[in-house]
Design a protein around this motif. Structure first.
Motif, mmCIF file in Angstrom:
data_model
loop_
_atom_site.group_PDB
_atom_site.id
_atom_site.type_symbol
_atom_site.label_atom_id
_atom_site.label_comp_id
_atom_site.label_asym_id
_atom_site.label_seq_id
_atom_site.Cartn_x
_atom_site.Cartn_y
_atom_site.Cartn_z
ATOM 1 N N TYR A 1 -71.419 19.329 24.701
ATOM 2 C CA TYR A 1 -71.162 19.698 23.310
ATOM 3 C C TYR A 1 -71.542 18.568 22.361
ATOM 4 O O TYR A 1 -71.370 17.390 22.665
ATOM 5 C CB TYR A 1 -69.686 20.041 23.109
ATOM 6 N N ARG A 2 -72.039 18.941 21.190
ATOM 7 C CA ARG A 2 -72.270 17.972 20.130
ATOM 8 C C ARG A 2 -70.931 17.685 19.446
ATOM 9 O O ARG A 2 -70.241 18.618 19.012
ATOM 10 C CB ARG A 2 -73.291 18.504 19.125
ATOM 11 N N VAL A 3 -70.585 16.418 19.334
ATOM 12 C CA VAL A 3 -69.284 16.038 18.780
ATOM 13 C C VAL A 3 -69.482 14.963 17.712
ATOM 14 O O VAL A 3 -70.597 14.752 17.248
ATOM 15 C CB VAL A 3 -68.318 15.562 19.896
ATOM 16 N N GLY A 4 -68.396 14.272 17.336
ATOM 17 C CA GLY A 4 -68.496 13.299 16.257
ATOM 18 C C GLY A 4 -68.721 13.998 14.936
ATOM 19 O O GLY A 4 -67.979 14.912 14.564
ATOM 20 N N ARG A 5 -69.768 13.599 14.209
ATOM 21 C CA ARG A 5 -70.066 14.229 12.912
ATOM 22 C C ARG A 5 -70.671 15.613 13.067
ATOM 23 O O ARG A 5 -70.700 16.403 12.114
ATOM 24 C CB ARG A 5 -71.042 13.356 12.118
ATOM 25 N N ALA A 6 -71.200 15.904 14.250
ATOM 26 C CA ALA A 6 -71.918 17.161 14.455
ATOM 27 C C ALA A 6 -70.944 18.330 14.631
ATOM 28 O O ALA A 6 -69.879 18.185 15.222
ATOM 29 C CB ALA A 6 -72.827 17.063 15.672
ATOM 30 N N PHE A 7 -71.327 19.482 14.126
ATOM 31 C CA PHE A 7 -70.581 20.718 14.335
ATOM 32 C C PHE A 7 -71.372 21.574 15.308
ATOM 33 O O PHE A 7 -72.508 21.947 15.037
ATOM 34 C CB PHE A 7 -70.375 21.463 13.014
ATOM 35 N N ASP A 8 -70.789 21.849 16.457
ATOM 36 C CA ASP A 8 -71.444 22.644 17.495
ATOM 37 C C ASP A 8 -70.831 24.042 17.478
ATOM 38 O O ASP A 8 -69.653 24.202 17.803
ATOM 39 C CB ASP A 8 -71.230 21.983 18.859
ATOM 40 N N PRO A 9 -71.600 25.070 17.109
ATOM 41 C CA PRO A 9 -71.003 26.408 17.054
ATOM 42 C C PRO A 9 -70.510 26.904 18.405
ATOM 43 O O PRO A 9 -69.571 27.703 18.465
ATOM 44 C CB PRO A 9 -72.138 27.292 16.509
ATOM 45 N N LEU A 10 -71.108 26.424 19.513
ATOM 46 C CA LEU A 10 -70.608 26.872 20.814
ATOM 47 C C LEU A 10 -69.245 26.255 21.115
ATOM 48 O O LEU A 10 -68.404 26.894 21.746
ATOM 49 C CB LEU A 10 -71.592 26.540 21.935
ATOM 50 N N LEU A 11 -69.003 25.032 20.652
ATOM 51 C CA LEU A 11 -67.670 24.448 20.814
ATOM 52 C C LEU A 11 -66.655 25.232 19.992
ATOM 53 O O LEU A 11 -65.519 25.455 20.449
ATOM 54 C CB LEU A 11 -67.691 22.973 20.403
ATOM 55 N N LEU A 12 -67.036 25.675 18.806
ATOM 56 C CA LEU A 12 -66.166 26.580 18.035
ATOM 57 C C LEU A 12 -65.850 27.825 18.846
ATOM 58 O O LEU A 12 -64.685 28.230 18.964
ATOM 59 C CB LEU A 12 -66.843 26.967 16.719
ATOM 60 N N CYS A 13 -66.887 28.436 19.439
ATOM 61 C CA CYS A 13 -66.676 29.652 20.242
ATOM 62 C C CYS A 13 -65.730 29.384 21.406
ATOM 63 O O CYS A 13 -64.846 30.207 21.701
ATOM 64 C CB CYS A 13 -68.011 30.177 20.768
ATOM 65 N N GLU A 14 -65.891 28.246 22.072
ATOM 66 C CA GLU A 14 -65.051 27.944 23.221
ATOM 67 C C GLU A 14 -63.600 27.699 22.802
ATOM 68 O O GLU A 14 -62.672 28.165 23.475
ATOM 69 C CB GLU A 14 -65.600 26.743 23.981
ATOM 70 N N ILE A 15 -63.397 26.991 21.710
ATOM 71 C CA ILE A 15 -62.030 26.761 21.230
ATOM 72 C C ILE A 15 -61.366 28.088 20.872
ATOM 73 O O ILE A 15 -60.213 28.336 21.232
ATOM 74 C CB ILE A 15 -62.045 25.784 20.039
ATOM 75 N N VAL A 16 -62.091 28.964 20.196
ATOM 76 C CA VAL A 16 -61.527 30.271 19.859
ATOM 77 C C VAL A 16 -61.327 31.107 21.116
ATOM 78 O O VAL A 16 -60.302 31.780 21.283
ATOM 79 C CB VAL A 16 -62.421 30.994 18.837
ATOM 80 N N ARG A 17 -62.308 31.078 22.041
ATOM 81 C CA ARG A 17 -62.182 31.867 23.272
ATOM 82 C C ARG A 17 -60.938 31.499 24.051
ATOM 83 O O ARG A 17 -60.279 32.365 24.651
ATOM 84 C CB ARG A 17 -63.419 31.656 24.156
ATOM 85 N N GLN A 18 -60.590 30.218 24.056
ATOM 86 C CA GLN A 18 -59.413 29.804 24.823
ATOM 87 C C GLN A 18 -58.120 30.378 24.268
ATOM 88 O O GLN A 18 -57.114 30.434 24.984
ATOM 89 C CB GLN A 18 -59.349 28.272 24.885
ATOM 90 N N THR A 19 -58.136 30.827 23.010
ATOM 91 C CA THR A 19 -56.917 31.449 22.471
ATOM 92 C C THR A 19 -56.642 32.801 23.104
ATOM 93 O O THR A 19 -55.484 33.222 23.161
ATOM 94 C CB THR A 19 -57.006 31.628 20.941
ATOM 95 N N PHE A 20 -57.683 33.519 23.592
ATOM 96 C CA PHE A 20 -57.463 34.857 24.149
ATOM 97 C C PHE A 20 -56.519 34.804 25.340
ATOM 98 O O PHE A 20 -55.457 35.446 25.333
ATOM 99 C CB PHE A 20 -58.756 35.547 24.568
#
Length: 316
Positions: A62-81
């Motif tokens: 995943y791209r982290v730090g200053r970068a916004f990675d849309p797949l990391l967003l998807c994974e964080i949201v997916r883990q809520t299910f």
């Protein structure tokens, strides 16, 4: 089936800090603790929840730090299910969650190139809940996502919940995970010219095909895509294929549908067709097909990419 109210496990708590409950790896269907990004949750209403997460400080994928990675967003949201199904709605361990729809909208602030720290919070509302007895059989979920103290995205999804026995009947000859993974097609070489926002060739999920389409690369040894064995191509690979199909551009909106499972034992063709374009944005329809059957489709809006740094961040 209709929504069922007044069940004991759906009581409202006070929502104070002492109500925060830690998240275990099995709650989010992850084998490796370092891939669990949710940390704590609490109930804020009958079907409302506040969830805390932490972005990794460094990550090989995943791209982290200053970068916004849309797949990391998807994974964080997916883990809520799975978290909410198991911890808040008493869905037993071993039940399967089957994705139907998923979408997100990303605010401009997400791509501002500012490191807002590791903390992510989500306010989540579950709705359109169908029950089988006292347990959900299907539900929709909407999440408002903040990175640090800044709103950066909203996401919405719907999925069904099946017992292990029902899932085995649905999957038939594909139900045995080890056998399904053993039948996976050989992994083709990645597209050497892909602008996909990933620094390592092994992270690329698209390969050249004979025409304007591309073939999905499914590497069952990949430690992020396959944190644990599964009997089909994970939905997260399909979401990453969408991101890579638009060259790793900054994605501002995504709406997708999971029509049927993408199987491991047959090639999957990815087709991207631009439907609308201007100087700042491009809208693309992406489909994933096996044989003559469309298995997955996505409507994605992305920003035009002119130059990309070695870090993978788009420059305009």
């Amino acid at each position: 089936m209709s929504s069922c109210n007044g069940i004991d496990h759906r009581r409202t708590t006070s929502g104070g800090a002492t109500d925060l409950t830690p998240v275990a790896p099995w709650h989010v269907h992850k084998r490796h603790a370092e891939e669990v990004y949710l940390t704590h949750w609490r109930r804020t209403g009958p079907d409302g929840f506040h969830i805390r997460a932490r972005r990794p400080g460094a990550h090989a994928f995943y791209r982290v730090g200053r970068a916004f990675d849309p797949l990391l967003l998807c994974e964080i949201v997916r883990q809520t299910f799975p978290l909410l199904c198991h911890a808040a709605y008493d869905v037993p361990r071993g039940h399967q969650l089957i994705w139907e729809h998923f979408g997100y909208r990303v605010d401009d602030a997400a791509y501002a190139g500012v490191d807002r720290g590791p903390d992510v919070t989500m306010d989540v509302h579950c709705f359109d809940i169908s029950y089988r007895g006292t347990r959900p059989a299907a539900l929709s979920l909407r999440a408002q996502v903040r990175w640090g103290d800044v709103p950066v995205a909203t996401a919405e999804t719907r999925f069904t919940v099946q017992s292990a026995a029902v899932y085995r009947r649905l999957r038939g000859g594909y139900a045995e995970t080890g056998a399904a993974m053993a039948r996976a097609v050989p992994v083709p070489a990645p597209d050497p010219h892909a602008l996909a926002g990933r620094a390592r060739p092994q992270d690329l999920v698209l390969a050249p095909a004979d025409d304007d389409s591309r073939q999905l690369r499914v590497d069952t040894t990949h430690p992020v895509y396959f944190d644990h064995p599964v009997d089909h191509v994970p939905g997260m690979i399909l979401l990453e294929a969408v991101h890579q199909a638009v060259g790793g551009a900054d994605v501002s909106a995504l709406d997708c549908a999971f029509h049927r499972y993408v199987e491991l034992d047959a090639p999957c063709t990815i087709i991207a067709a631009s439907t609308e374009e201007n100087r700042e944005e491009q809208r693309t329809l992406i489909t994933a097909a096996q044989g003559d059957t469309t298995r997955f489709s996505a409507d994605v809006t992305s920003r035009a990419v002119l130059v990309r740094e070695a870090t993978g961040r788009a420059v305009r």
